[in-house]
Design a protein around this motif. Sequence first.
Motif, PDB file in Angstrom:
ATOM      1  N   THR A  94       0.881  -1.180   0.000  1.00  0.00           N
ATOM      2  CA  THR A  94       0.000   0.000   0.000  1.00  0.00           C
ATOM      3  C   THR A  94       0.911   1.220   0.000  1.00  0.00           C
ATOM      4  OG1 THR A  94      -0.039   0.511   2.362  1.00  0.00           O
ATOM      5  CG2 THR A  94      -1.610  -1.159   1.598  1.00  0.00           C
ATOM      6  N   ARG A  95       0.384   2.326  -0.472  1.00  0.00           N
ATOM      7  CA  ARG A  95       1.186   3.553  -0.476  1.00  0.00           C
ATOM      8  C   ARG A  95       1.460   4.021   0.941  1.00  0.00           C
ATOM      9  NH1 ARG A  95       1.066   6.900  -5.899  1.00  0.00           N
ATOM     10  NH2 ARG A  95       0.780   5.104  -7.234  1.00  0.00           N
ATOM     11  N   ALA A  96       0.671   3.524   1.886  1.00  0.00           N
ATOM     12  CA  ALA A  96       0.851   3.935   3.277  1.00  0.00           C
ATOM     13  C   ALA A  96       2.023   3.209   3.942  1.00  0.00           C
ATOM     14  CB  ALA A  96      -0.434   3.664   4.058  1.00  0.00           C
ATOM     15  N   ASP A  97       2.546   2.180   3.297  1.00  0.00           N
ATOM     16  CA  ASP A  97       3.653   1.439   3.913  1.00  0.00           C
ATOM     17  C   ASP A  97       4.949   2.211   3.722  1.00  0.00           C
ATOM     18  OD1 ASP A  97       5.385  -0.345   5.008  1.00  0.00           O
ATOM     19  OD2 ASP A  97       5.250  -1.805   3.381  1.00  0.00           O
ATOM     20  N   ASP A  98       5.392   2.878   4.773  1.00  0.00           N
ATOM     21  CA  ASP A  98       6.598   3.692   4.626  1.00  0.00           C
ATOM     22  C   ASP A  98       7.807   3.124   5.373  1.00  0.00           C
ATOM     23  OD1 ASP A  98       5.772   4.204   7.146  1.00  0.00           O
ATOM     24  OD2 ASP A  98       5.517   6.364   6.890  1.00  0.00           O
ATOM     25  N   PHE A  99       7.767   1.832   5.720  1.00  0.00           N
ATOM     26  CA  PHE A  99       8.953   1.185   6.285  1.00  0.00           C
ATOM     27  C   PHE A  99      10.069   1.242   5.238  1.00  0.00           C
ATOM     28  CE2 PHE A  99      11.250  -2.986   6.856  1.00  0.00           C
ATOM     29  CZ  PHE A  99      11.936  -2.620   8.004  1.00  0.00           C
ATOM     30  N   GLN A 100      11.232   1.753   5.651  1.00  0.00           N
ATOM     31  CA  GLN A 100      12.289   2.032   4.665  1.00  0.00           C
ATOM     32  C   GLN A 100      13.013   0.787   4.155  1.00  0.00           C
ATOM     33  OE1 GLN A 100      13.107   5.267   3.345  1.00  0.00           O
ATOM     34  NE2 GLN A 100      11.053   5.441   4.207  1.00  0.00           N
ATOM     35  N   GLY A 101      12.943  -0.295   4.889  1.00  0.00           N
ATOM     36  CA  GLY A 101      13.697  -1.484   4.481  1.00  0.00           C
ATOM     37  C   GLY A 101      15.107  -1.426   5.022  1.00  0.00           C
ATOM     38  N   ILE A 102      15.745  -2.593   5.151  1.00  0.00           N
ATOM     39  CA  ILE A 102      17.038  -2.642   5.844  1.00  0.00           C
ATOM     40  C   ILE A 102      18.186  -3.130   4.975  1.00  0.00           C
ATOM     41  CG2 ILE A 102      15.950  -3.022   8.101  1.00  0.00           C
ATOM     42  CD1 ILE A 102      17.036  -6.016   7.677  1.00  0.00           C
ATOM     43  N   CYS A 103      17.966  -3.313   3.663  1.00  0.00           N
ATOM     44  CA  CYS A 103      19.082  -3.780   2.829  1.00  0.00           C
ATOM     45  C   CYS A 103      20.097  -2.655   2.661  1.00  0.00           C
ATOM     46  CB  CYS A 103      18.581  -4.242   1.460  1.00  0.00           C
ATOM     47  SG  CYS A 103      19.946  -4.665   0.339  1.00  0.00           S
ATOM     48  N   PRO A 104      21.374  -2.919   3.000  1.00  0.00           N
ATOM     49  CA  PRO A 104      22.370  -1.854   2.865  1.00  0.00           C
ATOM     50  C   PRO A 104      22.607  -1.435   1.407  1.00  0.00           C
ATOM     51  CG  PRO A 104      23.406  -3.942   3.507  1.00  0.00           C
ATOM     52  CD  PRO A 104      21.932  -4.156   3.561  1.00  0.00           C
ATOM     53  N   TYR A 105      22.263  -2.314   0.448  1.00  0.00           N
ATOM     54  CA  TYR A 105      22.453  -1.978  -0.960  1.00  0.00           C
ATOM     55  C   TYR A 105      21.218  -1.334  -1.588  1.00  0.00           C
ATOM     56  CZ  TYR A 105      26.767  -4.660  -0.963  1.00  0.00           C
ATOM     57  OH  TYR A 105      28.029  -5.113  -0.697  1.00  0.00           O
ATOM     58  N   HIS A 106      20.024  -1.825  -1.213  1.00  0.00           N
ATOM     59  CA  HIS A 106      18.816  -1.426  -1.948  1.00  0.00           C
ATOM     60  C   HIS A 106      17.676  -0.953  -1.062  1.00  0.00           C
ATOM     61  CE1 HIS A 106      20.710  -4.951  -4.184  1.00  0.00           C
ATOM     62  NE2 HIS A 106      21.006  -3.915  -4.930  1.00  0.00           N
ATOM     63  N   GLY A 107      17.877  -0.860   0.237  1.00  0.00           N
ATOM     64  CA  GLY A 107      16.786  -0.399   1.106  1.00  0.00           C
ATOM     65  C   GLY A 107      15.629  -1.371   1.107  1.00  0.00           C
ATOM     66  N   ASP A 108      14.642  -1.082   0.260  1.00  0.00           N
ATOM     67  CA  ASP A 108      13.394  -1.846   0.347  1.00  0.00           C
ATOM     68  C   ASP A 108      13.253  -2.928  -0.716  1.00  0.00           C
ATOM     69  OD1 ASP A 108      12.991  -0.200  -1.827  1.00  0.00           O
ATOM     70  OD2 ASP A 108      11.012   0.491  -1.188  1.00  0.00           O
ATOM     71  N   CYS A 109      14.338  -3.634  -1.023  1.00  0.00           N
ATOM     72  CA  CYS A 109      14.200  -4.838  -1.850  1.00  0.00           C
ATOM     73  C   CYS A 109      13.545  -5.934  -0.990  1.00  0.00           C
ATOM     74  CB  CYS A 109      15.556  -5.292  -2.395  1.00  0.00           C
ATOM     75  SG  CYS A 109      16.700  -5.826  -1.116  1.00  0.00           S
ATOM     76  N   LEU A 110      13.315  -7.102  -1.573  1.00  0.00           N
ATOM     77  CA  LEU A 110      12.665  -8.205  -0.866  1.00  0.00           C
ATOM     78  C   LEU A 110      13.294  -8.469   0.505  1.00  0.00           C
ATOM     79  CD1 LEU A 110      10.881 -10.747  -0.641  1.00  0.00           C
ATOM     80  CD2 LEU A 110      12.518 -11.931  -2.127  1.00  0.00           C
ATOM     81  N   GLN A 111      14.606  -8.636   0.509  1.00  0.00           N
ATOM     82  CA  GLN A 111      15.308  -8.913   1.766  1.00  0.00           C
ATOM     83  C   GLN A 111      15.193  -7.744   2.737  1.00  0.00           C
ATOM     84  OE1 GLN A 111      18.940 -11.263   1.505  1.00  0.00           O
ATOM     85  NE2 GLN A 111      20.051  -9.597   2.445  1.00  0.00           N
ATOM     86  N   GLY A 112      15.212  -6.534   2.175  1.00  0.00           N
ATOM     87  CA  GLY A 112      15.086  -5.328   2.994  1.00  0.00           C
ATOM     88  C   GLY A 112      13.724  -5.218   3.658  1.00  0.00           C
ATOM     89  N   LEU A 113      12.709  -5.823   3.033  1.00  0.00           N
ATOM     90  CA  LEU A 113      11.339  -5.708   3.536  1.00  0.00           C
ATOM     91  C   LEU A 113      10.865  -6.937   4.307  1.00  0.00           C
ATOM     92  CD1 LEU A 113       9.554  -4.165   0.406  1.00  0.00           C
ATOM     93  CD2 LEU A 113       9.934  -3.023   2.602  1.00  0.00           C
ATOM     94  N   ALA A 114      11.403  -8.127   3.988  1.00  0.00           N
ATOM     95  CA  ALA A 114      10.729  -9.345   4.462  1.00  0.00           C
ATOM     96  C   ALA A 114      11.631 -10.385   5.120  1.00  0.00           C
ATOM     97  CB  ALA A 114       9.972  -9.983   3.297  1.00  0.00           C
ATOM     98  N   SER A 115      12.921 -10.102   5.267  1.00  0.00           N
ATOM     99  CA  SER A 115      13.789 -11.065   5.967  1.00  0.00           C
ATOM    100  C   SER A 115      13.476 -11.043   7.465  1.00  0.00           C
ATOM    101  CB  SER A 115      15.259 -10.666   5.754  1.00  0.00           C
ATOM    102  OG  SER A 115      15.493  -9.374   6.290  1.00  0.00           O
ATOM    103  N   GLY A 116      14.007 -11.993   8.193  1.00  0.00           N
ATOM    104  CA  GLY A 116      13.825 -12.019   9.641  1.00  0.00           C
ATOM    105  C   GLY A 116      14.214 -10.692  10.299  1.00  0.00           C
ATOM    106  N   PRO A 117      15.427 -10.175  10.019  1.00  0.00           N
ATOM    107  CA  PRO A 117      15.810  -8.894  10.631  1.00  0.00           C
ATOM    108  C   PRO A 117      14.907  -7.728  10.197  1.00  0.00           C
ATOM    109  CG  PRO A 117      17.747 -10.075   9.845  1.00  0.00           C
ATOM    110  CD  PRO A 117      16.553 -10.843   9.359  1.00  0.00           C
TER     111      PRO A 117
END
Lengths: 300, 300
Positions: B168-191
């Motif tokens: 949703t456009r309301a999802d503003d979690f930035q993501g945690i991937c050091p390379y891409h921010g909100d890629c899959l791993q940045g959005l959905a990994s355990g950390p």
Amino acid sequence: MNCHQDFPYAGIEAGGTKFVCALASGPDDVRAQIRFPTTTPEETLGKAIAFFKANEPFSAMGIGTFGPCDLNPSSPTYGYITSTPKMGWANVDLLGIFRQAFAVPIGFDTDVNVAALGESKWGAGLGLDMVIYLTVGTGIGGGGVLNGQMMHGLIHPEMGHLRLPRITRADDFQGICPYHGDCLQGLASGPAIEARWGKSAAELPPDHPAWQIEARYLALAVSNVIFVLSPQRIIMGGGVMHQKHLLPLIRTEVQGLLNGYVQSPMILERIDEYIVPPGLGDRSGILGAVALAKHTAEKG
Amino acid sequence: MNCHQDFPYAGIEAGGTKFVCALASGPDDVRAQIRFPTTTPEETLGKAIAFFKANEPFSAMGIGTFGPCDLNPSSPTYGYITSTPKMGWANVDLLGIFRQAFAVPIGFDTDVNVAALGESKWGAGLGLDMVIYLTVGTGIGGGGVLNGQMMHGLIHPEMGHLRLPRITRADDFQGICPYHGDCLQGLASGPAIEARWGKSAAELPPDHPAWQIEARYLALAVSNVIFVLSPQRIIMGGGVMHQKHLLPLIRTEVQGLLNGYVQSPMILERIDEYIVPPGLGDRSGILGAVALAKHTAEKG
């Protein structure tokens, strides 16, 4: 000794917009060719059959078709076009119609897998094990050749329907895919460009902001293909790619999106050799169909 | 006659969090196994070598490693872990260290390609030509077996870095991937789950809204893998997938996202057989490494 050795191969590029039929043994030996618009199945396939009847004999046939289509030889609908929204073409037994008309081995695959095969055999994919061909035109599609084999699986790739992030939150173009709205094809196909800007790709000048947006969405798709498959080369063809300023923009955007993560000199230093136009120009599809015929003849 | 026929195979699952080493000939014949945390290369590899020295002889070794790593046998850094952000492990010659210690053939591949091989040989991928293994844990990664071969190309797949639309456009979690921010791993990994909710996946109750979001992002990734590759089955393992309520949510979301476009009964009617947990449970990686050793021994 093969008594058919001097006969050419028959190739059919069965596109949603046009059909191309050719008799050839390779890129430098095209003996006859015809091209006509895709209308009703009866009219279109009638013209194709008449062309090949007038040009017999040939030793095998290869068909590269628009889809979705059934590539599973053990399925009762093998060789059919399946769920296409194209009027009149859903559930057409494309392979069966040609099998009934011609008593030669016939290979059948998607237009993009076949274009990848053509490029792999005679074009920009020569000597590589893992080549992807993406077409960007009326639709967007992708296929590939992996270790000499075209990409099959549950069905076949449908790269045009990749889901991508919006390049900015301000981009509220809804997309035109009847199934998914703003998938890749919904955002970046020729008709999507026209729906967004009121002008076709050919009418938009190279400095129009449309191109940066187009390049960014195509680069997101290319990046996702790299993340899933890690191909050795990505070949981009189709009508929209005729705008020569687009490919360099895509390359730059891909480098930005990967952000140094995929540490290959092909990405970091030689991206001009990694994301490339077709070596066969607009002939990838039809020559690929000829290559498929040859391949089908050789495996018996 | 093969004088080594009674010797087991050595397998190493070299994970970013833990190493598993085993001597086995298959899932029902694991003769010795050890597991320890991944610390420094010296300490970790020292423990692995000591274990195998104590358990000689064996006829071949298979290594499935975290990455990125170099899988190109003609590269000067073949067998290295390359650009990992994991402290101390970048540019470690993993294969070389084991080659120096043991005079047997050694196969080397990514942890997820190797897990796919294990599942393909003894688990949920048995009898299929095209199987993808996705792990969702500390990181997210994907590999596969296509016509008996593990997925190599320019480098190897990096499915954890797929770019996805926001749910949703309301999802503003930035993501945690050091390379891409909100890629899959940045959005959905355990950390990423822990960064978003302040709790680990294991601590979040099944009715927490986190799970719908997690399922949606993983379903977007699975859909993109289907669009690029059209695999015959997708196997999902890793720590986050231990939450048993997650997989059914993902299946439902995938059906919604594909929206009837991919007309296969496996998607439309039998998705429980299409997106599945590992047949080998948490042993896909280590048994895959044993399978790789067997494969390496057999091809000489």
